[in-house]
Design a protein around this motif. Sequence first.
Motif, PDB file in Angstrom:
ATOM      1  N   LEU A 340       1.260  -1.077  -0.267  1.00 28.73           N
ATOM      2  CA  LEU A 340      -0.324   0.439  -0.455  1.00 28.73           C
ATOM      3  C   LEU A 340       0.874   1.169   0.222  1.00 28.73           C
ATOM      4  CD1 LEU A 340      -2.790  -0.499   2.459  1.00 28.73           C
ATOM      5  CD2 LEU A 340      -3.388  -0.908  -0.129  1.00 28.73           C
ATOM      6  N   SER A 341       2.428   1.152   0.916  1.00 30.29           N
ATOM      7  CA  SER A 341       2.565   2.483   1.370  1.00 30.29           C
ATOM      8  C   SER A 341       3.783   2.976  -0.427  1.00 30.29           C
ATOM      9  CB  SER A 341       4.081   2.401   1.708  1.00 30.29           C
ATOM     10  OG  SER A 341       3.452   2.396   2.968  1.00 30.29           O
ATOM     11  N   CYS A 342       4.104   1.347  -1.071  1.00 30.98           N
ATOM     12  CA  CYS A 342       4.249   1.705  -2.553  1.00 30.98           C
ATOM     13  C   CYS A 342       3.646   2.055  -3.132  1.00 30.98           C
ATOM     14  CB  CYS A 342       5.172   0.289  -2.773  1.00 30.98           C
ATOM     15  SG  CYS A 342       5.846   0.296  -4.882  1.00 30.98           S
ATOM     16  N   LEU A 343       2.558   1.203  -3.285  1.00 31.51           N
ATOM     17  CA  LEU A 343       1.369   2.230  -4.682  1.00 31.51           C
ATOM     18  C   LEU A 343       0.916   3.047  -4.405  1.00 31.51           C
ATOM     19  CD1 LEU A 343      -0.818   1.438  -6.120  1.00 31.51           C
ATOM     20  CD2 LEU A 343      -1.854   1.027  -4.645  1.00 31.51           C
ATOM     21  N   LEU A 344       0.335   4.287  -3.293  1.00 35.65           N
ATOM     22  CA  LEU A 344       0.403   5.358  -2.471  1.00 35.65           C
ATOM     23  C   LEU A 344       1.568   6.290  -3.240  1.00 35.65           C
ATOM     24  CD1 LEU A 344      -1.346   4.686   0.753  1.00 35.65           C
ATOM     25  CD2 LEU A 344      -2.271   5.987  -1.330  1.00 35.65           C
ATOM     26  N   GLY A 345       2.286   6.023  -2.867  1.00 39.51           N
ATOM     27  CA  GLY A 345       4.298   7.168  -3.224  1.00 39.51           C
ATOM     28  C   GLY A 345       4.083   7.194  -4.759  1.00 39.51           C
ATOM     29  N   SER A 346       4.042   6.139  -5.161  1.00 41.51           N
ATOM     30  CA  SER A 346       4.119   5.989  -6.458  1.00 41.51           C
ATOM     31  C   SER A 346       2.958   6.646  -7.294  1.00 41.51           C
ATOM     32  CB  SER A 346       4.291   4.539  -8.071  1.00 41.51           C
ATOM     33  OG  SER A 346       4.906   4.142  -6.709  1.00 41.51           O
ATOM     34  N   ILE A 347       1.761   6.875  -6.676  1.00 40.99           N
ATOM     35  CA  ILE A 347       0.919   8.195  -7.461  1.00 40.99           C
ATOM     36  C   ILE A 347       1.286   8.980  -6.589  1.00 40.99           C
ATOM     37  CG2 ILE A 347      -1.157   8.270  -6.892  1.00 40.99           C
ATOM     38  CD1 ILE A 347      -2.790   5.396  -7.238  1.00 40.99           C
ATOM     39  N   THR A 348       1.620   9.511  -6.499  1.00 41.51           N
ATOM     40  CA  THR A 348       1.822  10.433  -5.437  1.00 41.51           C
ATOM     41  C   THR A 348       2.855  11.415  -5.796  1.00 41.51           C
ATOM     42  OG1 THR A 348       0.767  10.750  -3.271  1.00 41.51           O
ATOM     43  CG2 THR A 348       2.099  12.244  -3.659  1.00 41.51           C
ATOM     44  N   ILE A 349       4.418  10.717  -6.547  1.00 43.04           N
ATOM     45  CA  ILE A 349       5.611  11.011  -7.068  1.00 43.04           C
ATOM     46  C   ILE A 349       5.166  10.984  -8.703  1.00 43.04           C
ATOM     47  CG2 ILE A 349       7.398  10.204  -7.695  1.00 43.04           C
ATOM     48  CD1 ILE A 349       7.828   9.149  -4.706  1.00 43.04           C
ATOM     49  N   LYS A 350       3.878  10.261  -9.563  1.00 42.37           N
ATOM     50  CA  LYS A 350       3.827  10.718 -10.116  1.00 42.37           C
ATOM     51  C   LYS A 350       2.787  11.762 -10.943  1.00 42.37           C
ATOM     52  CE  LYS A 350       5.444   7.543 -13.504  1.00 42.37           C
ATOM     53  NZ  LYS A 350       6.225   8.488 -14.432  1.00 42.37           N
ATOM     54  N   ILE A 351       1.944  12.102  -9.519  1.00 37.07           N
ATOM     55  CA  ILE A 351       1.009  13.130 -10.052  1.00 37.07           C
ATOM     56  C   ILE A 351       1.653  14.249 -10.137  1.00 37.07           C
ATOM     57  CG2 ILE A 351      -0.494  14.380  -8.817  1.00 37.07           C
ATOM     58  CD1 ILE A 351      -2.120  11.849  -8.302  1.00 37.07           C
ATOM     59  N   GLY A 352       2.706  14.421  -9.397  1.00 35.49           N
ATOM     60  CA  GLY A 352       3.965  15.745  -9.345  1.00 35.49           C
ATOM     61  C   GLY A 352       4.756  15.476 -10.268  1.00 35.49           C
ATOM     62  N   ASP A 353       5.151  14.366 -10.856  1.00 36.63           N
ATOM     63  CA  ASP A 353       6.140  14.198 -12.084  1.00 36.63           C
ATOM     64  C   ASP A 353       4.965  15.666 -12.970  1.00 36.63           C
ATOM     65  OD1 ASP A 353       8.415  13.401 -11.232  1.00 36.63           O
ATOM     66  OD2 ASP A 353       7.960  11.636 -12.102  1.00 36.63           O
ATOM     67  N   LEU A 354       3.794  15.495 -13.182  1.00 39.43           N
ATOM     68  CA  LEU A 354       2.774  15.441 -14.207  1.00 39.43           C
ATOM     69  C   LEU A 354       2.372  17.042 -13.970  1.00 39.43           C
ATOM     70  CD1 LEU A 354      -0.117  12.672 -14.342  1.00 39.43           C
ATOM     71  CD2 LEU A 354       2.115  13.089 -16.061  1.00 39.43           C
ATOM     72  N   ARG A 355       2.262  17.449 -12.987  1.00 36.81           N
ATOM     73  CA  ARG A 355       2.241  18.651 -12.792  1.00 36.81           C
ATOM     74  C   ARG A 355       2.873  19.499 -13.049  1.00 36.81           C
ATOM     75  NH1 ARG A 355       3.568  18.901  -7.313  1.00 36.81           N
ATOM     76  NH2 ARG A 355       5.133  20.083  -7.762  1.00 36.81           N
ATOM     77  N   ASN A 356       4.572  18.864 -12.899  1.00 40.96           N
ATOM     78  CA  ASN A 356       5.805  19.966 -13.382  1.00 40.96           C
ATOM     79  C   ASN A 356       6.380  19.804 -14.670  1.00 40.96           C
ATOM     80  OD1 ASN A 356       7.255  20.496 -10.583  1.00 40.96           O
ATOM     81  ND2 ASN A 356       6.818  17.812  -9.934  1.00 40.96           N
ATOM     82  N   ALA A 357       5.713  18.656 -15.320  1.00 40.63           N
ATOM     83  CA  ALA A 357       5.767  18.553 -17.239  1.00 40.63           C
ATOM     84  C   ALA A 357       4.941  19.825 -17.227  1.00 40.63           C
ATOM     85  CB  ALA A 357       5.193  17.391 -17.869  1.00 40.63           C
ATOM     86  N   SER A 358       3.667  19.720 -16.796  1.00 42.26           N
ATOM     87  CA  SER A 358       2.462  20.769 -17.516  1.00 42.26           C
ATOM     88  C   SER A 358       2.704  22.379 -17.377  1.00 42.26           C
ATOM     89  CB  SER A 358       1.405  20.428 -17.115  1.00 42.26           C
ATOM     90  OG  SER A 358       1.470  20.980 -15.339  1.00 42.26           O
ATOM     91  N   ASN A 359       3.963  22.686 -16.320  1.00 43.06           N
ATOM     92  CA  ASN A 359       4.299  23.902 -16.024  1.00 43.06           C
ATOM     93  C   ASN A 359       5.359  24.253 -17.339  1.00 43.06           C
ATOM     94  OD1 ASN A 359       2.765  24.372 -13.768  1.00 43.06           O
ATOM     95  ND2 ASN A 359       3.843  23.363 -12.134  1.00 43.06           N
TER      96      ASN A 359
END
Length: 359
Positions: A340-359
């Motif tokens: 569960l920690s792996c899944l939640l951490g991966s999703i959060t980091i991916k969201i951060g990557d997508l946010r920074n890519a769109s800026n």
Amino acid sequence: MNFPGTSAAYLAIAEFRIRLPLPHLDMTVSEWSQEGLLTLFFFIIGLDLRQEMATGFLKNPRNAVAPIFGAIGGVVLPVIMFMLINLSSPSTMGGWAIPTATDIAFSLTILSMVSSRTLPRLKAFLLTPATVDDVIGIILIAFVYSHPSSILPLLILCACLGIWFVASRMRASSSILLIFIAVGSWYAMLSAGIHPTLSGVAIGLLVPAKPLHEETTARAGRYRDLLSPLSALIALPIFAFFAMGIPLGDVGGSTLKRPLFLGIVVGLVIGKPLGVLIMTGLCGLAGFNIGGGTHLSDIVGVAQLCGIGFTVSFLISSLAFYDQNSIDLARLAVLVGSLLSCLLGSITIKIGDLRNASN
């Protein structure tokens, strides 16, 4: 062992006894994997910590303040949550240390896999609490789950460590001599009643982390590069194979509501990241932060990856309890909490990557 027809074969292998003609060396294959092979993994931890203290992120105390205090928060809060959940179950309170550890190898691997822009400071931020967590776990194993029984093996251990310190700094270090001393340290620690995997950390911390005798690279780094594949491809998989032999036939809704299971899962999934974030935030208010253009989502994602327990948590599970049912349930909880920690951490980091890519 949960596939039809495999349980008997798995148990036959795990419980097969290998006896060597010396005291304390009558152990099952499963015990040899835990007390023998896993020492190599702890040796790598010792080398990593030694290198970080000498030339890495931990060399500068100011850089290390936030992640070290984050690690402490990530140890204390899971313990508090575990104990609160298990107040009504005194028989399981001995497992309070299980959700304190972070698996360095798995957490760093996940960070590298899911993040397209892994910042050096972010990687160091994860490495530091993961290392500190493991050091705390090692201390707990040494003082809580080990029971020294004799002074003579401790004296022999000190002698072996002293010889190792000198031999690892000689201009021409003999590999055979170093292996002999390492095995002697391991056996002395086992004979003393202390979990022998701790000998790996002890000798790892004594390896020189800066070049000697006109060498171009430090011996700690060379030893790590040489032995890491053996740890990752042989020692850890074999240990995991036996540690994760958890019977699932009786697992149901009532099992997952038991205090032991909930305490470990909540400790890993909620307690670890929350403790890391609270202490990191307090350090930030005091003027200590990791900087480097990192964002809140980066730190949140890394903090969630700190909930990946696996190796050290599995080990503590086997030391905290004497009955196999509690050990199996604790290991199942570690597995679920880590995933569960792996899944939640991966999703959060991916969201951060997508946010920074769109800026």
